[in-house]
Design a protein around this motif. Structure first.
Motif, mmCIF file in Angstrom:
data_model
loop_
_atom_site.group_PDB
_atom_site.id
_atom_site.type_symbol
_atom_site.label_atom_id
_atom_site.label_comp_id
_atom_site.label_asym_id
_atom_site.label_seq_id
_atom_site.Cartn_x
_atom_site.Cartn_y
_atom_site.Cartn_z
ATOM 1 N N THR A 65 -5.995 68.192 -19.472
ATOM 2 C CA THR A 65 -4.907 67.650 -18.447
ATOM 3 C C THR A 65 -3.855 67.015 -19.430
ATOM 4 O O THR A 65 -4.205 66.830 -20.667
ATOM 5 C CB THR A 65 -5.342 67.089 -17.172
ATOM 6 O OG1 THR A 65 -5.798 65.738 -17.767
ATOM 7 C CG2 THR A 65 -6.281 67.703 -16.518
ATOM 8 N N GLY A 66 -2.671 66.873 -18.932
ATOM 9 C CA GLY A 66 -1.427 66.202 -19.463
ATOM 10 C C GLY A 66 -1.918 64.632 -19.718
ATOM 11 O O GLY A 66 -2.817 64.291 -19.059
ATOM 12 N N PRO A 67 -1.034 64.038 -20.652
ATOM 13 C CA PRO A 67 -1.408 62.510 -20.677
ATOM 14 C C PRO A 67 -1.114 61.761 -19.599
ATOM 15 O O PRO A 67 -1.955 60.508 -19.528
ATOM 16 C CB PRO A 67 -0.610 62.216 -22.104
ATOM 17 C CG PRO A 67 0.568 63.401 -21.968
ATOM 18 C CD PRO A 67 -0.001 64.595 -21.195
ATOM 19 N N ALA A 68 -0.556 61.971 -18.438
ATOM 20 C CA ALA A 68 -0.126 61.203 -17.551
ATOM 21 C C ALA A 68 -1.186 60.970 -16.589
ATOM 22 O O ALA A 68 -2.028 61.925 -16.152
ATOM 23 C CB ALA A 68 1.019 61.654 -16.656
ATOM 24 N N GLY A 69 -1.527 59.893 -16.337
ATOM 25 C CA GLY A 69 -2.720 59.641 -15.447
ATOM 26 C C GLY A 69 -4.093 59.916 -15.799
ATOM 27 O O GLY A 69 -5.155 60.113 -15.124
ATOM 28 N N ARG A 70 -4.339 59.579 -17.110
ATOM 29 C CA ARG A 70 -5.581 59.847 -17.454
ATOM 30 C C ARG A 70 -6.651 58.522 -17.381
ATOM 31 O O ARG A 70 -6.596 57.685 -17.961
ATOM 32 C CB ARG A 70 -5.636 60.021 -19.176
ATOM 33 C CG ARG A 70 -5.230 61.490 -19.488
ATOM 34 C CD ARG A 70 -5.204 61.630 -20.932
ATOM 35 N NE ARG A 70 -4.951 63.025 -21.215
ATOM 36 C CZ ARG A 70 -5.125 63.472 -22.474
ATOM 37 N NH1 ARG A 70 -5.522 63.078 -23.624
ATOM 38 N NH2 ARG A 70 -4.727 64.768 -22.622
ATOM 39 N N ARG A 71 -7.411 58.887 -16.340
ATOM 40 C CA ARG A 71 -8.102 57.703 -15.785
ATOM 41 C C ARG A 71 -9.641 58.085 -15.476
ATOM 42 O O ARG A 71 -9.808 59.131 -14.996
ATOM 43 C CB ARG A 71 -7.717 56.971 -14.678
ATOM 44 C CG ARG A 71 -8.352 55.931 -14.026
ATOM 45 C CD ARG A 71 -7.551 55.140 -12.896
ATOM 46 N NE ARG A 71 -6.479 54.395 -13.445
ATOM 47 C CZ ARG A 71 -5.406 54.266 -12.839
ATOM 48 N NH1 ARG A 71 -4.842 54.681 -11.430
ATOM 49 N NH2 ARG A 71 -4.170 53.664 -13.296
ATOM 50 N N LEU A 72 -10.516 57.080 -15.985
ATOM 51 C CA LEU A 72 -11.993 57.310 -15.797
ATOM 52 C C LEU A 72 -12.364 56.060 -15.003
ATOM 53 O O LEU A 72 -12.311 54.977 -15.602
ATOM 54 C CB LEU A 72 -12.576 57.639 -16.895
ATOM 55 C CG LEU A 72 -14.036 58.046 -17.020
ATOM 56 C CD1 LEU A 72 -14.197 59.336 -16.253
ATOM 57 C CD2 LEU A 72 -14.416 58.335 -18.445
ATOM 58 N N THR A 73 -12.966 56.048 -13.764
ATOM 59 C CA THR A 73 -13.401 55.145 -13.146
ATOM 60 C C THR A 73 -14.672 55.003 -13.132
ATOM 61 O O THR A 73 -15.700 56.099 -12.772
ATOM 62 C CB THR A 73 -12.808 55.231 -11.771
ATOM 63 O OG1 THR A 73 -11.421 55.046 -11.648
ATOM 64 C CG2 THR A 73 -13.236 53.824 -10.814
ATOM 65 N N ILE A 74 -15.334 53.984 -13.531
ATOM 66 C CA ILE A 74 -16.962 53.605 -13.218
ATOM 67 C C ILE A 74 -17.243 52.855 -11.998
ATOM 68 O O ILE A 74 -16.675 51.669 -12.128
ATOM 69 C CB ILE A 74 -17.624 53.159 -14.531
ATOM 70 C CG1 ILE A 74 -17.359 53.958 -15.834
ATOM 71 C CG2 ILE A 74 -19.075 53.060 -14.207
ATOM 72 C CD1 ILE A 74 -17.309 53.418 -17.065
ATOM 73 N N THR A 75 -18.241 53.075 -11.219
ATOM 74 C CA THR A 75 -18.373 52.106 -10.167
ATOM 75 C C THR A 75 -19.832 52.054 -10.015
ATOM 76 O O THR A 75 -20.595 52.756 -10.478
ATOM 77 C CB THR A 75 -18.035 52.878 -8.782
ATOM 78 O OG1 THR A 75 -18.566 53.956 -8.612
ATOM 79 C CG2 THR A 75 -16.348 52.969 -8.596
ATOM 80 N N THR A 76 -20.244 50.989 -9.496
ATOM 81 C CA THR A 76 -21.669 50.568 -9.085
ATOM 82 C C THR A 76 -21.876 50.110 -7.790
ATOM 83 O O THR A 76 -20.743 49.404 -7.377
ATOM 84 C CB THR A 76 -22.372 49.510 -10.011
ATOM 85 O OG1 THR A 76 -21.604 48.288 -10.030
ATOM 86 C CG2 THR A 76 -22.383 50.230 -11.519
ATOM 87 N N ARG A 77 -22.850 50.335 -7.062
ATOM 88 C CA ARG A 77 -22.783 50.083 -5.544
ATOM 89 C C ARG A 77 -24.269 49.937 -5.091
ATOM 90 O O ARG A 77 -25.080 50.567 -5.568
ATOM 91 C CB ARG A 77 -22.253 50.998 -4.627
ATOM 92 C CG ARG A 77 -20.844 51.392 -4.711
ATOM 93 C CD ARG A 77 -19.918 49.843 -4.201
ATOM 94 N NE ARG A 77 -18.667 50.190 -4.188
ATOM 95 C CZ ARG A 77 -17.875 49.703 -5.142
ATOM 96 N NH1 ARG A 77 -18.067 48.926 -6.311
ATOM 97 N NH2 ARG A 77 -16.598 49.886 -5.144
ATOM 98 N N HIS A 78 -24.300 48.732 -4.349
ATOM 99 C CA HIS A 78 -25.731 48.652 -3.803
ATOM 100 C C HIS A 78 -25.788 49.264 -2.585
ATOM 101 O O HIS A 78 -25.002 48.954 -1.603
ATOM 102 C CB HIS A 78 -26.000 47.043 -3.579
ATOM 103 C CG HIS A 78 -27.453 46.720 -2.828
ATOM 104 N ND1 HIS A 78 -27.500 45.872 -2.196
ATOM 105 C CD2 HIS A 78 -28.602 47.549 -2.910
ATOM 106 C CE1 HIS A 78 -28.581 45.741 -1.593
ATOM 107 N NE2 HIS A 78 -29.268 46.605 -1.978
ATOM 108 N N ASN A 79 -26.772 50.248 -2.313
ATOM 109 C CA ASN A 79 -26.499 50.959 -0.980
ATOM 110 C C ASN A 79 -28.047 51.062 -0.269
ATOM 111 O O ASN A 79 -28.863 51.931 -0.395
ATOM 112 C CB ASN A 79 -26.281 52.474 -1.111
ATOM 113 C CG ASN A 79 -26.291 53.442 -0.241
ATOM 114 O OD1 ASN A 79 -26.187 53.128 0.868
ATOM 115 N ND2 ASN A 79 -26.065 54.669 -0.468
ATOM 116 N N GLY A 80 -28.374 49.879 0.273
ATOM 117 C CA GLY A 80 -29.833 49.855 1.035
ATOM 118 C C GLY A 80 -30.612 49.583 -0.109
ATOM 119 O O GLY A 80 -30.730 48.722 -0.785
#
Length: 174
Positions: free
Chosen positions: A85-100
């Protein structure tokens, strides 16, 4: 192809033997370790990494190096998806969650998403959505996560991009 198949078989055999030392693992620490390793590569690709790590995350039982390898593979795939994709908005999000009774780690990219026709095969050996991909990264990741009594998942996102995640049981510290 035969050599790659042998490599996958050996890695799976190693993972399933349980030879790797399992300890209590803080997955937030694992994420931070991997981010430090890939930070320069991410900057060269113009990808911004966003961390959304839940505080007080319970630990899991596992092999830190193997779990970091899975996280690293998720990040590499996210970077590869962003390269299309193009250079605008190149984002990678890493999440951690406790789910029960589980802890979930997910990576979300803003790339093209995953092809619908390949979703059933996304974790199969030698299946790749990349023209030059070998198709072993997610297969090995699946083996590692399953050897940790976990589950690995992938989905395309409605607004574009993809999320790849895994969940592991919370460690029994009693």
């Amino acid at each position: 192809a035969t050599l790659a198949a042998d490599i996958i078989r050996h890695i799976r055999a190693f993972v399933h033997k349980g030879d790797a030392k399992h300890t209590l693992v803080d997955l937030n620490t694992a994420v931070r370790n991997v981010v430090v390793l890939v930070k320069q590569d991410m900057q060269q690709h113009g990808v911004e990494i966003m961390l959304d790590l839940e505080t007080g995350l319970p630990r899991v039982t596992g092999n830190l190096i193997q779990l970091e390898q899975v996280i690293l593979n998720f990040l590499r795939n996210g970077v590869d998806a962003r390269d299309k994709t193009g250079p605008a908005g190149r984002r990678l999000t890493i999440t951690t969650r406790h789910n029960g009774q589980t802890v979930v780690i997910g990576t979300t990219d803003t790339g093209e998403g995953l092809p619908e026709e390949g979703m059933a095969r996304i974790f199969d050996a030698f299946y790749s959505t990349k023209p030059d991909g070998m198709g072993i990264g997610l297969s090995i990741s699946r083996s590692i996560i399953e050897s940790h009594q976990g589950r690995i998942m992938a989905q395309s996102l409605a607004g574009g991009g993809a999320e790849v995640s895994f969940e592991l049981p919370v460690a029994d510290t009693a």
